[in-house]
Enzyme design. Sequence first.
Site, short mmCIF file in Angstrom:
data_model
loop_
_atom_site.label_atom_id
_atom_site.label_comp_id
_atom_site.label_asym_id
_atom_site.label_seq_id
_atom_site.Cartn_x
_atom_site.Cartn_y
_atom_site.Cartn_z
N GLY A 54 -37.20 -67.35 -38.94
CA GLY A 54 -35.75 -67.35 -39.04
C GLY A 54 -35.31 -66.90 -40.42
O GLY A 54 -36.09 -66.90 -41.38
N CYS A 81 -43.91 -68.79 -39.76
CA CYS A 81 -43.03 -68.43 -40.88
C CYS A 81 -42.05 -69.58 -41.15
O CYS A 81 -42.45 -70.65 -41.58
CB CYS A 81 -42.33 -67.11 -40.59
SG CYS A 81 -41.59 -66.34 -42.05
N TYR A 82 -40.76 -69.40 -40.87
CA TYR A 82 -39.80 -70.50 -41.06
C TYR A 82 -40.22 -71.73 -40.25
O TYR A 82 -40.03 -72.86 -40.69
CB TYR A 82 -38.40 -70.05 -40.64
CG TYR A 82 -37.32 -71.09 -40.90
CD1 TYR A 82 -36.61 -71.09 -42.09
CD2 TYR A 82 -37.03 -72.06 -39.95
CE1 TYR A 82 -35.63 -72.05 -42.34
CE2 TYR A 82 -36.06 -73.03 -40.18
CZ TYR A 82 -35.36 -73.01 -41.38
OH TYR A 82 -34.40 -73.96 -41.63
N HIS A 171 -46.63 -63.37 -39.21
CA HIS A 171 -46.08 -63.23 -37.86
C HIS A 171 -47.15 -62.70 -36.91
O HIS A 171 -47.43 -61.49 -36.88
CB HIS A 171 -44.87 -62.28 -37.87
CG HIS A 171 -43.65 -62.88 -38.48
ND1 HIS A 171 -42.68 -63.52 -37.74
CD2 HIS A 171 -43.25 -62.95 -39.77
CE1 HIS A 171 -41.73 -63.96 -38.56
NE2 HIS A 171 -42.05 -63.63 -39.79
N GLU A 173 -46.88 -62.41 -33.74
CA GLU A 173 -46.27 -61.78 -32.57
C GLU A 173 -46.08 -60.28 -32.69
O GLU A 173 -45.89 -59.58 -31.69
CB GLU A 173 -44.92 -62.46 -32.24
CG GLU A 173 -43.81 -62.22 -33.26
CD GLU A 173 -43.79 -63.27 -34.36
OE1 GLU A 173 -42.69 -63.55 -34.87
OE2 GLU A 173 -44.86 -63.81 -34.72
N ASP A 229 -33.28 -52.33 -12.62
CA ASP A 229 -32.93 -53.74 -12.52
C ASP A 229 -32.25 -54.09 -11.20
O ASP A 229 -32.64 -55.03 -10.51
CB ASP A 229 -32.03 -54.14 -13.70
CG ASP A 229 -32.66 -53.83 -15.03
OD1 ASP A 229 -33.89 -53.70 -15.09
OD2 ASP A 229 -31.92 -53.70 -16.03
N LYS A 371 -37.98 -56.50 -19.34
CA LYS A 371 -37.92 -55.22 -18.62
C LYS A 371 -39.27 -54.82 -18.05
O LYS A 371 -39.36 -54.41 -16.88
CB LYS A 371 -37.42 -54.13 -19.56
CG LYS A 371 -37.11 -52.80 -18.88
CD LYS A 371 -35.77 -52.88 -18.18
CE LYS A 371 -35.31 -51.52 -17.70
NZ LYS A 371 -33.93 -51.55 -17.18
#
Length: 516
Positions: A54, A81-82, A171, A173, A229, A371
Amino acid sequence: MDRILIIDFGSQVTQLIARRVRESGVYCEIQPFNAVTESSIRAFDPKGVILSGGPASVTEMGTPRAPQELFGMGLPVLGICYGQQTMVEQLGGRVAASDHREFGRAFLDVTDDCALFQDVWAAGNREQVWMSHGDRVDTLAPGFRIVGTSDGAPFAAIADDARRFYGVQFHPEVTHTPHGAALLRAFTHDVCGCSGDWTMAAFKDQAIARIRAQVGGGRVLCGLSGGVDSAVAAALVHEAIGDQLVCVYVDHGLMRQGETEQVESVFRDRFNIQLVVRHADDLFLDALEGETDPEVKRKTIGKLFIDVFEEEAKKIGGADFLAQGTLYPDVIESVSFAGGPSVTIKSHHNVGGLPERMNMKLVEPLRELFKDEVRDLGRELGLPESMVGRHPFPGPGLAIRLPDQPVTREKLAILRKADVIYLEEIANAGLYDAIWQAFAVLLPVRSVGVMGDGRTHDYVLALRAVTATDGMTADYFPFDHAFLGRVANRIINEVKGVNRVVYDVTSKPPGTIEWE
């Protein structure tokens, strides 16, 4: 079904955490920190919790915190992280501003083994990671030990194996941490004990059961746009309730070549879905005549779409529910990080306003999916690859690919022909799936040219192709010059009205993907 809860502290890459977790076969959801309580955690019943990064500083008063009760619930926790910093601070450690900030690529020295590193990293390794921090842990909370350090973060990776609490300053991710996905998988599978059995087939069965429970014997309307979609939403709802679903497709004259025919072929002929097709090109093009302002174009098309959809719905006797292809990023972005959760889905949906006007309830069977997961579900449902794998297409259609100029049938015909040639060449080169979106834009510019022995004064056509993960940021696709020359040559020779072709090399930001 095993679940992981991700508590969001406002990081720009929180969605990537969820994508990585789901890629490992574990279902997860993102919830903003200010909507999470002990009771909501128990209700969600996760096998573990991830605290995101964050933009705030733990050293300042009033900045986000995790629910204190979380750390006494016996759940594994991974702070990123945060998330690492607030966990340490809340458990009795200390965070301080760092004189050595780290932004971008960094290297982590693995100093000890732990369950988070199991089968991924070993003590003594030096591993590339991606950092983005100004603060850092200064004093560890009781129970933690150091398992990794970096130049700017002496506590870059920490572990409390007894409580199954882990924290990383980097991070995992993002793709710039090469083994990050494996670390997240180690947390979900090895630390939390998730089985990794969340599949699209399992999701389909669960979604069908939920749709049947929600709809009962009611009738459902679905507005088809021709995009991925709405197509997947319609196919899923139809598999759940059959003839209780009626789809309405409005052809506003601004579609790609062959779009209407494809929709009719797939949904009426292949799936035997009740489909109403309204050919309204004259209505839309008359309303757009002479208009050059992009926002007025969008609003005109949006209003007319709702009017026409409502007319067709009344003709068939109305419905109790409206099915929409709302995706998980839409749901996440509709939550106000600063002001708490909001129940309002963003207004960009192509049937916005209809549920209230027609007294219908919403069915949103894709609201838990990203998606790429929607595309996988479409394949699971048997939709053709030509529909499931196609590039995104804007709701206002080709109207916004005629920037700063009126929409005319002549210009729409030029765009359609050029678009077909461009996409054909991309497919022939084996590049279609490597590109997020590719399209042509007809510019409000005429240039002098020479064809044969004659002078021409025709339009300039711009080509655009971008790579992206979610469309929030994008980079232009690096075609080689031979490819661009081949496409330009075909367009100029085959599309009457164009004598010059240019290629757009603008990234997003500072540009946008579409020109209007």
